[in-house]
Design an enzyme around this catalytic site. Sequence first.
Site, PDB file in Angstrom:
ATOM      1  CG  ASN A  88     -36.150   4.770  12.422  1.00 46.01           C
ATOM      2  OD1 ASN A  88     -36.584   4.314  11.319  1.00 46.01           O
ATOM      3  ND2 ASN A  88     -35.073   4.939  12.710  1.00 46.01           N
ATOM      4  N   GLY A  95     -25.561  13.332   6.847  1.00 47.31           N
ATOM      5  CA  GLY A  95     -26.592  13.852   7.499  1.00 47.31           C
ATOM      6  C   GLY A  95     -27.894  14.153   6.643  1.00 47.31           C
ATOM      7  CG  ASP A 109     -27.149   4.195   7.645  1.00 47.45           C
ATOM      8  OD1 ASP A 109     -27.005   4.098   8.721  1.00 47.45           O
ATOM      9  OD2 ASP A 109     -28.106   5.356   7.249  1.00 47.45           O
ATOM     10  N   GLY A 115     -22.076   9.965   8.052  1.00 44.58           N
ATOM     11  CA  GLY A 115     -22.439  10.217   6.746  1.00 44.58           C
ATOM     12  C   GLY A 115     -22.513  11.791   6.395  1.00 44.58           C
ATOM     13  CE1 TYR A 175     -34.524  -6.005  14.525  1.00 47.55           C
ATOM     14  CE2 TYR A 175     -34.314  -4.523  12.584  1.00 47.55           C
ATOM     15  CZ  TYR A 175     -34.775  -4.834  13.920  1.00 47.55           C
ATOM     16  OH  TYR A 175     -35.967  -4.232  14.524  1.00 47.55           O
ATOM     17  CB  THR A 227     -34.920  11.192   5.372  1.00 44.42           C
ATOM     18  OG1 THR A 227     -35.383  10.119   4.551  1.00 44.42           O
ATOM     19  CG2 THR A 227     -34.531  12.379   4.393  1.00 44.42           C
ATOM     20  CG  ASN A 229     -25.800   7.325  19.639  1.00 44.02           C
ATOM     21  OD1 ASN A 229     -25.888   6.661  20.764  1.00 44.02           O
ATOM     22  ND2 ASN A 229     -24.885   7.023  18.571  1.00 44.02           N
ATOM     23  CG  PHE A 230     -28.197  12.814  17.407  1.00 45.76           C
ATOM     24  CD1 PHE A 230     -27.325  12.288  17.457  1.00 45.76           C
ATOM     25  CD2 PHE A 230     -29.043  13.451  16.262  1.00 45.76           C
ATOM     26  CE1 PHE A 230     -26.531  12.007  16.080  1.00 45.76           C
ATOM     27  CE2 PHE A 230     -28.529  13.255  15.244  1.00 45.76           C
ATOM     28  CZ  PHE A 230     -27.171  12.476  14.984  1.00 45.76           C
TER      29      PHE A 230
HETATM   30  P1  NAD Z   1     -35.603  -3.570  23.012  1.00 41.05           P
HETATM   31  O1  NAD Z   1     -34.301  -3.761  22.613  1.00 41.05           O
HETATM   32  O2  NAD Z   1     -35.606  -2.388  23.857  1.00 41.05           O
HETATM   33  O3  NAD Z   1     -36.586  -4.647  23.184  1.00 41.05           O
HETATM   34  C1  NAD Z   1     -36.297  -5.806  22.924  1.00 41.05           C
HETATM   35  C2  NAD Z   1     -36.488  -6.917  24.160  1.00 41.05           C
HETATM   36  O4  NAD Z   1     -36.386  -8.001  23.555  1.00 41.05           O
HETATM   37  C3  NAD Z   1     -35.534  -6.820  25.111  1.00 41.05           C
HETATM   38  O5  NAD Z   1     -36.146  -6.524  26.388  1.00 41.05           O
HETATM   39  C4  NAD Z   1     -34.730  -7.782  24.989  1.00 41.05           C
HETATM   40  O6  NAD Z   1     -33.972  -8.121  26.400  1.00 41.05           O
HETATM   41  C5  NAD Z   1     -35.821  -8.913  24.409  1.00 41.05           C
HETATM   42  N1  NAD Z   1     -35.202  -9.914  23.915  1.00 41.05           N
HETATM   43  C6  NAD Z   1     -34.115  -9.984  22.830  1.00 41.05           C
HETATM   44  N2  NAD Z   1     -33.847 -11.260  22.497  1.00 41.05           N
HETATM   45  C7  NAD Z   1     -34.683 -12.102  23.258  1.00 41.05           C
HETATM   46  C8  NAD Z   1     -34.875 -13.428  23.226  1.00 41.05           C
HETATM   47  N3  NAD Z   1     -34.254 -14.317  22.681  1.00 41.05           N
HETATM   48  N4  NAD Z   1     -35.665 -14.082  24.238  1.00 41.05           N
HETATM   49  C9  NAD Z   1     -36.575 -13.266  25.161  1.00 41.05           C
HETATM   50  N5  NAD Z   1     -36.379 -11.825  25.072  1.00 41.05           N
HETATM   51  C10 NAD Z   1     -35.615 -11.365  24.200  1.00 41.05           C
HETATM   52  O7  NAD Z   1     -36.262  -3.078  21.603  1.00 41.05           O
HETATM   53  P2  NAD Z   1     -37.523  -2.249  21.117  1.00 41.05           P
HETATM   54  O8  NAD Z   1     -37.112  -0.962  20.453  1.00 41.05           O
HETATM   55  O9  NAD Z   1     -38.480  -2.176  22.308  1.00 41.05           O
HETATM   56  O10 NAD Z   1     -38.041  -3.273  20.014  1.00 41.05           O
HETATM   57  C11 NAD Z   1     -39.140  -4.324  20.363  1.00 41.05           C
HETATM   58  C12 NAD Z   1     -39.538  -4.824  19.165  1.00 41.05           C
HETATM   59  O11 NAD Z   1     -40.034  -3.832  18.178  1.00 41.05           O
HETATM   60  C13 NAD Z   1     -38.457  -5.507  18.228  1.00 41.05           C
HETATM   61  O12 NAD Z   1     -38.993  -6.875  17.834  1.00 41.05           O
HETATM   62  C14 NAD Z   1     -38.176  -4.611  17.201  1.00 41.05           C
HETATM   63  O13 NAD Z   1     -37.721  -5.489  16.157  1.00 41.05           O
HETATM   64  C15 NAD Z   1     -39.213  -3.951  17.072  1.00 41.05           C
HETATM   65  N6  NAD Z   1     -39.009  -2.541  16.130  1.00 41.05           N
HETATM   66  C16 NAD Z   1     -38.601  -1.586  17.159  1.00 41.05           C
HETATM   67  C17 NAD Z   1     -38.437  -0.250  16.589  1.00 41.05           C
HETATM   68  C18 NAD Z   1     -37.931   0.680  17.044  1.00 41.05           C
HETATM   69  O14 NAD Z   1     -37.698   1.720  16.447  1.00 41.05           O
HETATM   70  N7  NAD Z   1     -37.596   0.847  18.529  1.00 41.05           N
HETATM   71  C19 NAD Z   1     -38.483  -0.237  14.900  1.00 41.05           C
HETATM   72  C20 NAD Z   1     -39.035  -1.576  14.212  1.00 41.05           C
HETATM   73  C21 NAD Z   1     -39.269  -2.821  14.959  1.00 41.05           C
HETATM   74  N1  UDP Z   2     -27.023   8.092  13.094  1.00 41.29           N
HETATM   75  C1  UDP Z   2     -26.168   9.145  13.193  1.00 41.29           C
HETATM   76  N2  UDP Z   2     -25.447   9.379  14.315  1.00 41.29           N
HETATM   77  C2  UDP Z   2     -25.627   8.664  15.402  1.00 41.29           C
HETATM   78  C3  UDP Z   2     -26.549   7.359  15.419  1.00 41.29           C
HETATM   79  C4  UDP Z   2     -27.070   6.920  14.150  1.00 41.29           C
HETATM   80  O1  UDP Z   2     -26.250  10.009  12.178  1.00 41.29           O
HETATM   81  O2  UDP Z   2     -24.875   8.704  16.547  1.00 41.29           O
HETATM   82  C5  UDP Z   2     -27.892   7.878  11.832  1.00 41.29           C
HETATM   83  C6  UDP Z   2     -27.471   6.312  11.165  1.00 41.29           C
HETATM   84  O3  UDP Z   2     -26.397   6.265  10.319  1.00 41.29           O
HETATM   85  C7  UDP Z   2     -28.938   6.260  10.351  1.00 41.29           C
HETATM   86  C8  UDP Z   2     -29.959   7.111  11.135  1.00 41.29           C
HETATM   87  O4  UDP Z   2     -29.116   8.040  12.037  1.00 41.29           O
HETATM   88  O5  UDP Z   2     -28.692   7.128   9.056  1.00 41.29           O
HETATM   89  C9  UDP Z   2     -30.891   6.134  12.082  1.00 41.29           C
HETATM   90  O6  UDP Z   2     -30.187   5.511  12.843  1.00 41.29           O
HETATM   91  P1  UDP Z   2     -30.608   4.455  13.954  1.00 41.29           P
HETATM   92  O7  UDP Z   2     -29.485   3.442  14.443  1.00 41.29           O
HETATM   93  O8  UDP Z   2     -31.393   5.202  14.978  1.00 41.29           O
HETATM   94  O9  UDP Z   2     -31.779   3.715  13.092  1.00 41.29           O
HETATM   95  P2  UDP Z   2     -31.858   2.744  11.610  1.00 41.29           P
HETATM   96  O10 UDP Z   2     -30.799   3.011  11.026  1.00 41.29           O
HETATM   97  O11 UDP Z   2     -32.011   1.436  12.137  1.00 41.29           O
HETATM   98  O12 UDP Z   2     -32.922   3.424  11.115  1.00 41.29           O
END
Ligand code: NAD
Ligand code: UDP
Length: 324
Positions: free
Chosen positions: A173, A206, A285, A204, A144, A209, A189-190
Site C-alpha cells: 500500500n 478496524g 479483505d 469491519g 486484480y 492492518t 477516503n479518510f
Molecule cells: P492508478 O489507478 O492511479 O494508475 C494506473 C494507471 O494505469 C492509470 O493512469 C490508468 O488510466 C492506467 N491504465 C489502466 N488500465 C490501462 C490500460 N489497459 N491501458 C493503458 N493504461 C491503463 O494506480 P497506481 O496506484 O498509480 O498504480 C500503478 C501500478 O502500481 C498498478 O499496476 C498497480 O497495480 C500497482 N500497485 C499500486 C499500489 C498502490 O498502493 N498504489 C500497490 C500495489 C501495486
Molecule cells: N478501508 C476502510 N475504510 C475505507 C476504505 C478502506 O476501513 O473507507 C479498509 C479496507 O477494508 C482495508 C484497508 O482499509 O481493510 C485498506 O483498504 P484499501 O482499499 O486502501 O487497500 P487494500 O485493501 O487493497 O489493501
Amino acid sequence: MKKILITGGAGFIGSHLAKELLEKGYEVTVMDNLFTGNKSNIYGLLDNPRFSFILHDITKPFWGQFDEIYNLACPASPVHYQKNPVETIKTSIMGIINVLELGLKTKAKILHASTSEIYGDPLQHPQKESYWGNVNPIGIRSCYDEGKRASETLCMDYLREYDVDVRIVRIFNTYGPNMHPNDGRVVSNFIMQALKNQDITIYGTGNQTRSFQYIEDLINILIKFMEKEKEELYNQLKILGREKLPIINTGNPREVTITELATKILQLIPESRSKIIFKDLPKDDPKRRKPDITLAKNLFGWEPKIELEEGLKNTIEYFKKTII
Ligand code: NAD
Ligand code: UDP
C-alpha cells in the site's frame, strides 16, 4: 539519452515516476488510456520537450524503441478494479504480454509493477518474496490478484524462455499526492472524509492492518531496481539464495491498524468535525499485511525514510488543494 516508456504514467505512481525520470534528464513517454488516471497529474510535464503522451490501451499491441519500460498500467484500488473486472484482468494479462513482446523484440529492459495482493490474505507474516500466498481465485478481488499473479507468471516465462530482462516489484500500500480523491482507498477516503466533515468509514472492526509506504520512498526503489546492472543483480540474487528470481517487495514495514490510521488522520486535521463509524467489511479483505523488505535492503541498501505522520501531512495538503 535514455528513452523510457511508462505505461499507466498518468496515474498516481506513474506521474511521480515520470517527473523524477525527467528530472534525471531522460526522455519519457507516458502511455495511458486514462481509465483511472488523469491528465491533470501530468499537466506540469506536458511542456517539457523530453516528455510525450500516447493515449493507448495496453491490451492492444503497440510499438516503440525504448531502453526501459515501467509497466504500471492497471487500476489499483479495489473500487476501481472491481468497477470493470474484465478490463482489469485483461490489462494485467494481455497488457503484460504486449509489454514483454516489445521487450523481446527491442531488447528493452522491463520493470513490472506487481502487488502485495498476490499474497492474498496471507498466512505468513510478514510476507517474504518466497511466500506463495493465499488467494481466492474466484472472489471479487480475484480480477486484480489473479491478474497480477498471472502477469508475474508471464514475466518469469519470458525471462526463462526468451531471456527478456524483466524485474518484478511487489508494491505494498502506497499513498501520497496525486492519488485519486475518489478511488475508495483507505488513505484518500479518510482524508477526504475528514476534510469534508463526513463520517470516517471504518470497514469491519478496524483491527485489520496495512503498512503504508510514502510515494517518494517507492519512486526511489523503483529507479534503483530498474537501473541495477543485470549481471550484478543476478550475482547478488544468487548469493542471497534467490537465483534468477529478480523479484522484490517494497513497502514500509510499520504496520498499523485501520483504526490507528483513522485516529492519526483526525489528529492531523484537528478542525475536522468527522466521527468514526463502522461499516461492513468487504469480502476477502486481507486481515494483516506487512512486507519483509530484507531483500531490497540487501540488494540496494534501501529502506523507507518517510514516517507515516510526515507522509500523511503532505497528502492532506494535496487533498486540501483538490477541494478548493
Ligand atoms: P492508478 O489507478 O492511479 O494508475 C494506473 C494507471 O494505469 C492509470 O493512469 C490508468 O488510466 C492506467 N491504465 C489502466 N488500465 C490501462 C490500460 N489497459 N491501458 C493503458 N493504461 C491503463 O494506480 P497506481 O496506484 O498509480 O498504480 C500503478 C501500478 O502500481 C498498478 O499496476 C498497480 O497495480 C500497482 N500497485 C499500486 C499500489 C498502490 O498502493 N498504489 C500497490 C500495489 C501495486
Ligand atoms: N478501508 C476502510 N475504510 C475505507 C476504505 C478502506 O476501513 O473507507 C479498509 C479496507 O477494508 C482495508 C484497508 O482499509 O481493510 C485498506 O483498504 P484499501 O482499499 O486502501 O487497500 P487494500 O485493501 O487493497 O489493501
